[in-house]
Motif scaffolding. Structure first.
Motif, PDB file in Angstrom:
ATOM      1  N   UNK A  14      -7.576   5.694  -0.982  1.00 42.60           N
ATOM      2  CA  UNK A  14      -8.993   5.933  -0.714  1.00 42.60           C
ATOM      3  C   UNK A  14      -9.485   7.188  -1.431  1.00 42.60           C
ATOM      4  N   UNK A  15      -8.695   8.243  -1.387  1.00 43.16           N
ATOM      5  CA  UNK A  15      -9.087   9.505  -2.030  1.00 43.16           C
ATOM      6  C   UNK A  15      -9.070   9.368  -3.552  1.00 43.16           C
ATOM      7  N   UNK A  16      -8.172   8.552  -4.078  1.00 47.32           N
ATOM      8  CA  UNK A  16      -8.100   8.374  -5.538  1.00 47.32           C
ATOM      9  C   UNK A  16      -9.308   7.633  -6.098  1.00 47.32           C
ATOM     10  N   UNK A  17     -10.020   6.895  -5.263  1.00 43.06           N
ATOM     11  CA  UNK A  17     -11.204   6.178  -5.744  1.00 43.06           C
ATOM     12  C   UNK A  17     -12.284   7.196  -6.103  1.00 43.06           C
ATOM     13  N   UNK A  18     -12.945   6.985  -7.220  1.00 44.05           N
ATOM     14  CA  UNK A  18     -13.864   8.009  -7.734  1.00 44.05           C
ATOM     15  C   UNK A  18     -15.251   8.058  -7.086  1.00 44.05           C
ATOM     16  N   UNK A  19     -15.527   7.246  -6.058  1.00 46.48           N
ATOM     17  CA  UNK A  19     -16.902   7.195  -5.560  1.00 46.48           C
ATOM     18  C   UNK A  19     -17.302   8.404  -4.710  1.00 46.48           C
ATOM     19  N   UNK A  20     -16.351   9.145  -4.145  1.00 49.35           N
ATOM     20  CA  UNK A  20     -16.664  10.354  -3.383  1.00 49.35           C
ATOM     21  C   UNK A  20     -15.745  11.490  -3.810  1.00 49.35           C
ATOM     22  N   UNK A  21     -16.225  12.730  -3.723  1.00 53.10           N
ATOM     23  CA  UNK A  21     -15.333  13.858  -4.007  1.00 53.10           C
ATOM     24  C   UNK A  21     -14.193  13.912  -2.975  1.00 53.10           C
ATOM     25  N   UNK A  22     -13.055  14.411  -3.403  1.00 51.48           N
ATOM     26  CA  UNK A  22     -11.869  14.477  -2.542  1.00 51.48           C
ATOM     27  C   UNK A  22     -12.154  15.259  -1.275  1.00 51.48           C
ATOM     28  N   UNK A  23     -12.759  16.432  -1.397  1.00 50.28           N
ATOM     29  CA  UNK A  23     -13.019  17.273  -0.225  1.00 50.28           C
ATOM     30  C   UNK A  23     -13.869  16.536   0.800  1.00 50.28           C
TER      31      UNK A  23
END
Length: 77
Positions: A14-23
Motif C-alpha cells: 500500500x505504501x509503495x503505491x504512488x498515489x499518496x505520500x508515505x508519511x
C-alpha cells in the motif's frame, strides 16, 4: 500492536503505491514511520521470509558467576 507477516506485506504494498505520500499513508494507518521502515528494510534485505516477527528480547542474558557473587555477599553481611 504486533502485525502478522501478511499484514506487513499488505502495508508495504500500500505504501509503495504512488498515489499518496508515505508519511500520509502511515499516519492514516496509525503506524510509526520508524516501525514501517524497519519492516521495509528487512523486506528489502531478506524478501518475504524477513517479514516475520523478531523477538524483542535477547535469547541470552548475561548472568554473573553465582560463586563469586555468593563470596562477595558474605563480605557485606
Amino acid at each position: 500492536m504486533r502485525y502478522p507477516a501478511s499484514e506487513k506485506a499488505e502495508i508495504i504494498q500500500l505504501v509503495e503505491q504512488p498515489h499518496l505520500p508515505t508519511k500520509r499513508t502511515l499516519d492514516k494507518l496509525g503506524i510509526p514511520r520508524a516501525t514501517f521502515y524497519r519492516w521495509y528494510d528487512r523486506y528489502r534485505e531478506g524478501g518475504l521470509e524477513a517479514r516475520a516477527d523478531h523477538r524483542s528480547r535477547p535469547d541470552r542474558v548475561w548472568k554473573p558467576d553465582s560463586g563469586r557473587c555468593a563470596a562477595r555477599s558474605s563480605i557485606w553481611r
